[in-house]
Design an enzyme around this catalytic site. Structure first.
Site, mmCIF file in Angstrom:
data_model
loop_
_atom_site.group_PDB
_atom_site.id
_atom_site.type_symbol
_atom_site.label_atom_id
_atom_site.label_comp_id
_atom_site.label_asym_id
_atom_site.label_seq_id
_atom_site.Cartn_x
_atom_site.Cartn_y
_atom_site.Cartn_z
ATOM 1 N N LYS A 36 0.780 -1.172 -0.055
ATOM 2 C CA LYS A 36 0.036 -0.020 0.067
ATOM 3 C C LYS A 36 0.929 1.378 -0.002
ATOM 4 O O LYS A 36 0.543 2.209 -0.702
ATOM 5 C CB LYS A 36 -0.763 0.039 1.252
ATOM 6 C CG LYS A 36 -2.224 -1.147 1.017
ATOM 7 C CD LYS A 36 -2.573 -1.178 2.527
ATOM 8 C CE LYS A 36 -3.859 -2.325 2.128
ATOM 9 N NZ LYS A 36 -4.348 -2.680 3.646
ATOM 10 N N GLN A 60 -4.893 -1.831 9.758
ATOM 11 C CA GLN A 60 -4.576 -3.273 9.187
ATOM 12 C C GLN A 60 -5.206 -4.189 10.071
ATOM 13 O O GLN A 60 -4.826 -4.397 11.029
ATOM 14 C CB GLN A 60 -3.129 -3.274 8.890
ATOM 15 C CG GLN A 60 -2.761 -4.202 7.957
ATOM 16 C CD GLN A 60 -3.161 -4.431 6.473
ATOM 17 O OE1 GLN A 60 -3.303 -3.506 5.971
ATOM 18 N NE2 GLN A 60 -3.668 -5.524 6.132
ATOM 19 N N ASP A 111 -11.303 2.786 4.338
ATOM 20 C CA ASP A 111 -11.453 1.294 4.053
ATOM 21 C C ASP A 111 -13.025 1.079 4.111
ATOM 22 O O ASP A 111 -13.430 -0.118 3.843
ATOM 23 C CB ASP A 111 -10.883 0.417 5.509
ATOM 24 C CG ASP A 111 -9.697 -0.265 4.781
ATOM 25 O OD1 ASP A 111 -9.224 -0.354 3.512
ATOM 26 O OD2 ASP A 111 -8.963 -0.893 5.527
#
Ligand code: NAD
Length: 299
Positions: free
Chosen positions: A52, A96, A119
């Protein structure tokens, strides 16, 4: 029939190139900043975060990784999220997953300010998506799936989609997003009976169950589109949830693994971060509330 390959690597590179142009057009103050919170020492998570960060750098998005020990408590992690929420320089925040077992992920994800939740895992954004509200931040993998389907030029309205998997991060939001695009959606999961009977009725199959090569040729209607979200290891090699070699003989379009949904997920995360930066008030003077009277508010 031999299916056309839906090349997620190429489509993602196009998305990143377009994003790089858009980011370059923003002034210094407004450059998007993605904050990634990484807890513990999970090897796979480290690889995902590294990818990322690399992809963000390519398009000019700043990616700052906040590494925490796996002994961090829930309250301390919530405090980190809160700080990032309040930081006017941070456009988007992701945590994460997975988190260590002693931390409730929903509690952490729900603490991310919805506008910075790039997200789209905050239940508020999931709810907006379920309510078909356009301001919902849609999570990256479902968004990538939609973009891949749209790249075929097919009209999605009325298409029967069978989604295999009902997780909060893939199956459920993918089903909602496709429903919002006028598909007729069947959601299936580990308790579903006669799964192949259902998939055989589908114009589009989205496989997101984490079962290596589960979907076979005789599960698929001739000419159907097959999107394989799975990332599995089998005999040391990466593979999806679809038996690619078999299914490509019967599908009209199919995504490969690797090189299908995976790269699109990263590209969509960057797009979400760019869009979050546009929503983000950048005026440190007043955190965007406009009560400081400075010239920036007359721009
Ligand atoms: P998950 O384990 O949270 O959920 C799996 C879902 O599949 C569950 O809803 C379960 O009920 C269902 N399921 C399991 N076995 C089944 C079976 N035999 N038949 C029907 N349904 C079954 O997984 P997830 O996080 O949703 O991820 C799914 C897969 O997608 C994994 O392989 C994961 O690595 C991959 N993934 C890929 C990307 C990407 O960017 N390509 C992103 C996220 C997840």
């Amino acid at each position: 029939m031999t299916a056309q390959i839906l090349d997620g690597k190429k489509l993602a590179a196009d998305v990143r190139a377009e994003l790089a142009h858009k980011v370059a057009a923003l002034s210094g103050d407004n450059v998007p900043v993605l904050a990634v919170v990484l807890v513990g020492d999970n090897e796979a998570s480290r690889i995902y975060v590294r990818n990322k960060k690399k992809a963000a750098a390519e398009v000019g998005i700043v990616c700052e990784v906040f590494e925490m020990s796996d002994t961090i408590g829930e309250q301390a992690l919530l405090a980190v999220i809160d700080e990032l929420n309040e930081n006017p320089h941070v456009s988007g925040i992701i945590v994460q997953l997975p988190l260590p077992a002693h931390i409730n992920p929903l509690k952490i994800l729900a603490a991310i300010r919805p506008q910075k939740d790039v997200d789209g895992f905050n239940p508020y954004n999931a709810g907006l998506l379920a309510c078909r509200e356009p301001q919902a931040v849609v999570s990256a993998t479902p968004k990538g799936i939609l973009r891949l389907l749209q790249s075929t030029g097919m009209n999605l309205a009325g298409k029967h989609v069978v989604v295999i998997g009902r997780s909060n991060i893939v199956g459920r939001p993918a089903a909602m997003l496709l429903l919002n695009h006028d598909c007729t959606v069947t959601i299936t999961h580990s308790h579903t009976r006669n799964l192949p009977e259902l998939t055989r009725q589908a114009d589009i199959v989205v496989a997101a169950c984490g079962c290596p090569k589960l979907v076979k040729k005789d599960w698929i209607k001739f000419g159907a589109v097959v999107i394989d979200v799975g990332i599995n290891r089998l005999d040391g090699k990466l593979c999806g949830d679809v038996d690619f070699e078999q299914v490509k003989e019967i599908a009209s379009y199919i995504t490969p693994v690797p090189g299908g949904v995976g790269p699109m997920t990263v590209a969509m995360l960057l797009e979400n971060t760019y869009e979050a930066a546009l929503r983000q008030p950048t005026h440190e003077c007043c955190h965007g509330h406009g009560h400081c009277g400075c010239h920036k508010h007359n721009d």
